[in-house]
Write an enzyme that holds these catalytic residues in place. Sequence first.
Site, short mmCIF file in Angstrom:
data_model
loop_
_atom_site.label_atom_id
_atom_site.label_comp_id
_atom_site.label_asym_id
_atom_site.label_seq_id
_atom_site.Cartn_x
_atom_site.Cartn_y
_atom_site.Cartn_z
N HIS A 1 -1.68 1.47 7.42
CA HIS A 1 -2.16 1.39 6.04
C HIS A 1 -2.10 2.77 5.41
O HIS A 1 -2.48 3.78 6.02
CB HIS A 1 -3.60 0.87 6.03
CG HIS A 1 -4.13 0.61 4.65
ND1 HIS A 1 -3.52 -0.26 3.76
CD2 HIS A 1 -5.20 1.13 3.98
CE1 HIS A 1 -4.21 -0.28 2.63
NE2 HIS A 1 -5.22 0.56 2.74
N CYS B 1 0.83 -1.21 0.00
CA CYS B 1 0.00 0.00 0.00
C CYS B 1 0.86 1.25 0.00
O CYS B 1 0.45 2.30 -0.50
CB CYS B 1 -0.96 0.00 1.18
SG CYS B 1 -0.17 -0.06 2.81
#
Length: 535
Positions: A486, A191
Amino acid sequence: MATRNSVFASPKPCEHLADYKLRHGLSGYKSIQKWLKANPYGNISIKMCETKIPRCLFCSGYHQGRLFLCLICSSVSCSDHTLLHTQFEYGHDIAVDIERSELYCCLCSDQVYDPDFDKVVVSKIFMDMPSKTHDSVIDDLMRRSSKRRRLNSVVDLDLKRSKLLVSMRDRRAKSCYPLGLRGLNNLGSTCFMNSVLQALLHAPSFWNYFLSERHGPETCKKRSSDQLCLACDFGVICSAVYSGNRTPYSPAQFLYSWWHHSANLASYEQQDAHEFFISVLDGIHEREGKERNSNKDNGGCQCIAHRVFSGMLRSDVTCTACGFTSTTYDPCVDISLNMDTNNFSSVDVASKSVRPNEDTGRSTLLACLDLFTRPERLGSDQKLYCQNCQERRDSMKQMSIKRLPLVLSLHIKRFEHSSLRRSSRKIDWFLQFPFSLDMTPYLSPSIVRNRFGNRIFGFESDESDISSEFEVFAVVTHSGMLDSGHYVTYLRLQDQWYKCDDAWITEVDERIVRAAQCYMIFYVQKMLYCKSNED
């Protein structure tokens, strides 16, 4: 011909996923197929029961983060207890994110990717489509495709179904989204890469360069000698993203090339998005810089990475004894900004009492820029040699911006590392940032004039032809803890914000963006922003 390191022979998938498939095959994938449901916006989730809310087996929580369904025993665990579940149940390593229907490795504590799982999801959605809708969408696809090219007599069925899924995935018609909005598949803890790539793919003047094929595999000398080229592979992503295809793209070849360029970061572990950004620009510069001679008149490299992102910082060190000032200039592709943590007590830091609704005036981007350009007294252990006094003296240091880039990248230092305490922490404070930013107060002419009481000085580097007004177009955010988290990117296209969460692209309100924990903020000169919106 250059030889390649065997370490980069082929990217390997998650070993726990490979072991699971060896023991169980696709049985687990197929067992949850009946629970896959698509909401009106195209997001795929798991709904085992329409009336019962799933809860964690260990803490009975359903609102404390994401929930995961074990592919072997179908038990549910929250993000805090997935590892505990696999410790209790040997071999129960692979689960599925209930909200996003994505594979998750409990031992790696991160998302993993498997094309076989995607095929199961696609086939389920295809089976659920009404026959009337199916036929109408296929007809529409055929009609639109015939305008661009003649169809071959034999069309692969899987390709048809893939296009069909894209057409049906978003009931609000993703075809209305601006060209270039395309999700990027998470290839296992990537990510950080996807978030930065989304910003680079929408940086005006940067993506235009690669789409104009001014650098490509056909003309690249590095490619012709069978060497990896990061610039070529970024150009491939640009072409794929702006092709009009809406299926999530897998930047596997780019990841492979980046691993080759940054061998010390070659792993499936989560990396820092800012470090990745610097590394990518360095890789593109390394390739482009060899083809383009340095322009001495402009004082810098003429590769596309530096022409778009490179600016110039000015550092003034003034002797406190005699007032002599030594000035140095350093090129930069971004500016790293500290949050003004010194203005809050340790109690505030521990309790995280700084909230968005408090009018502190210090949790803002402008306060970070003020701190960056504020005079700083160097410590006694940092005494610098004064050319006038001919000895080491106490001094004051002040930073300013000599030249602004076309695209201004601001990095917010949210991760603090203390060598004294041997500890690290993340600063979770809210940071307010403007969508329109005037950088005039932070330019060298403004800083130096203010230092001398606004007296008028002549500057050779005023560079009045460079605009100081900027508009934000991308924000990379980080959620989670220091050692895990994230990355998500928010893109501003045609004054509308879009959330790029790996493969998922959704339209969001600007209030969502303002409330996010921004880690990198990308601004572009206002003139270029307006022009890109017109195009």
